[in-house]
Design an enzyme around this catalytic site. Structure first.
Site, PDB file in Angstrom:
ATOM      1  N   ASP A 151      10.755  59.519 -17.512  1.00  0.00           N
ATOM      2  CA  ASP A 151       9.890  60.153 -16.514  1.00  0.00           C
ATOM      3  C   ASP A 151       9.008  61.232 -17.127  1.00  0.00           C
ATOM      4  O   ASP A 151       7.907  61.484 -16.647  1.00  0.00           O
ATOM      5  CB  ASP A 151      10.735  60.781 -15.399  1.00  0.00           C
ATOM      6  CG  ASP A 151      11.421  59.740 -14.530  1.00  0.00           C
ATOM      7  OD1 ASP A 151      10.869  58.642 -14.367  1.00  0.00           O
ATOM      8  OD2 ASP A 151      12.516  60.030 -14.024  1.00  0.00           O
ATOM      9  N   GLY A 230      11.292  62.067   1.880  1.00  0.00           N
ATOM     10  CA  GLY A 230      11.623  61.842   0.476  1.00  0.00           C
ATOM     11  C   GLY A 230      12.816  62.673   0.088  1.00  0.00           C
ATOM     12  O   GLY A 230      13.306  63.499   0.866  1.00  0.00           O
TER      13      GLY A 230
END
Length: 411
Positions: A151, A230
């Site tokens: 990431d 989220g």
């Protein structure tokens, strides 16, 4: 006597100020402490300021391509030029590639065939990358690539040439000199969720779904609410969640579980909410995007709802962010906005509905017209063709790499 009088006056003055309590701080022995009133703003001045920013941004805006079809993906050309610039004077040597191998997965194009390290840290992510590389190998010269599938970017710009490189990463901030490439999630390997157990991917299919959903829910039928759903990958999102609990008629925002969820503390002391599909985001006028560990995979999907996108923080970038302009395509918010700041900006756009819809439409148009699958393929092609010109050595085969493709019947 005069000195004593001054001391007494000073003591009275200090006691009269109320000390820490009036500064908005609570001492340890206080049973309760009233919260300070939120900063008041002049609504007319605030409205004038926002309008001026919108007007100036749109007056200064120039479309990124004179070709309506943007057939050579020129909209994103400045990004790859900027990312490759640090290597223009030095070129890329074999030693640089070898020293950078620890930062990612090694790929090799040799003899119009694709090879890579046997061990890929994230197989689904490698699959997403290889989907775009394989169709290109027949037209590309030999080259070595270090592609980071983590990431986080790898090369801190403060290290200068000592950082090594080049390394390809999907996202970065200005503090890194990684070369951005279109993320694997355009095909496969995105975050796995209940709604996407194999990971978010297939941008081509999602584009079509969201285009149909946006057409089915016109602006006038959207709910005039701020919306976010989220996981709590960053506490930057907390103030919006707390505002939603305090004022649910303004914002509907809740945390969902992620892989690290252990208790309600991980969702800010509330039960985890159910996930909401990207298609159902289109029910709301105002959609919020935040960074996660790095740039959020959510952003490109939100625009296709034809809803107004509020993008919090501008540090993290993907290759296509550069041509998305604040106040033209989305509403920019600084990192860690307060609840009051959310209230002020939402109030402005609720009172200026036509402005909100205009920005939402421009955001949709840009993503629909300039982030097509053919734009992704085009960017990969141009990026690799420019990159290979920097190589200062002869690429050779390596027995330890595994063969990826093309398949034998495609040769």
């Amino acid at each position: 006597m005069l000195i004593n009088h001054l001391i007494v006056v000073l003591l009275i003055s200090l006691v009269g100020t109320g000390g820490a309590e009036d500064d908005g701080l609570c001492s340890a022995d206080q049973k309760s402490c009233a919260q300070s009133e939120p900063d008041q703003i002049n609504e007319d001045e605030f409205s004038f300021k926002i309008r001026r920013q919108i007007e100036k941004a749109n007056a200064d805006y120039k479309p990124c391509s004179s070709d309506p079809q943007d057939s050579d993906c020129s909209c994103h050309a400045n990004v790859l030029k900027r990312d490759l610039a640090p290597y223009k004077s030095t070129g890329v040597t074999r030693q640089m590639i070898e020293s950078s191998a620890r930062y990612g997965t090694k790929y090799k194009i040799y003899g119009h065939r694709l090879y890579r390290d046997a061990n890929c840290m994230f197989p689904a992510r490698c699959e997403g990358i290889e989907h775009f590389l394989l169709p290109l190998v027949a037209t590309l010269p030999d080259m070595d690539l270090i592609i980071n599938t983590r990431d986080y970017p790898q090369l801190n710009a403060a290290w200068g040439n000592a950082a090594g490189g080049p390394v390809f990463s999907f996202s970065k901030t200005k503090e890194y000199r990684d070369i951005m490439y279109p993320a694997w999630t355009f095909w496969a390997g995105g975050p796995a969720t209940k709604l996407h157990p194999r990971g978010i991917g297939r941008w081509d299919q999602m584009r079509e779904k969201l285009e149909k959903r946006a057409a089915a829910i016109p602006w006038s039928q959207k709910r005039s609410l701020g919306f976010f759903r989220g996981s709590r990958t960053s506490d930057e999102r907390d103030s919006l969640i707390l505002l939603s609990r305090r004022n649910p008629e303004l914002v509907e925002a809740q945390y969902t579980k992620n892989q690290g969820w252990k208790s309600p503390k991980d969702t800010l002391d509330a039960p985890a909410a159910d996930e909401v599909s990207f298609e159902d985001h289109c029910k709301y006028k105002y959609l919020f995007n935040f960074r996660g560990v790095a740039a959020s995979f959510r952003l490109k999907h939100l625009f296709l709802c034809k809803s107004l996108v509020f993008h919090v923080g501008d540090e993290w970038q993907e290759f296509f962010y550069d041509q998305l302009k604040p106040w033209v395509h989305y509403v920019p918010l600084k990192s860690y906005p307060s609840q009051q700041e959310y209230e002020h900006i939402l109030s402005f756009f609720k009172k200026n509905d036509a402005l909100a819809q205009e920005i939402a439409q421009r955001g949709y148009d840009f993503i629909w017209e300039h982030l097509r699958m053919k734009d992704i393929k085009c960017y990969w092609r141009k990026l690799l063709k420019r990159y290979v010109k920097l190589l200062q050595y002869e690429v050779k085969p390596e027995d330890q790499l595994i063969y990826i493709g093309p398949k034998k019947d495609e040769l």
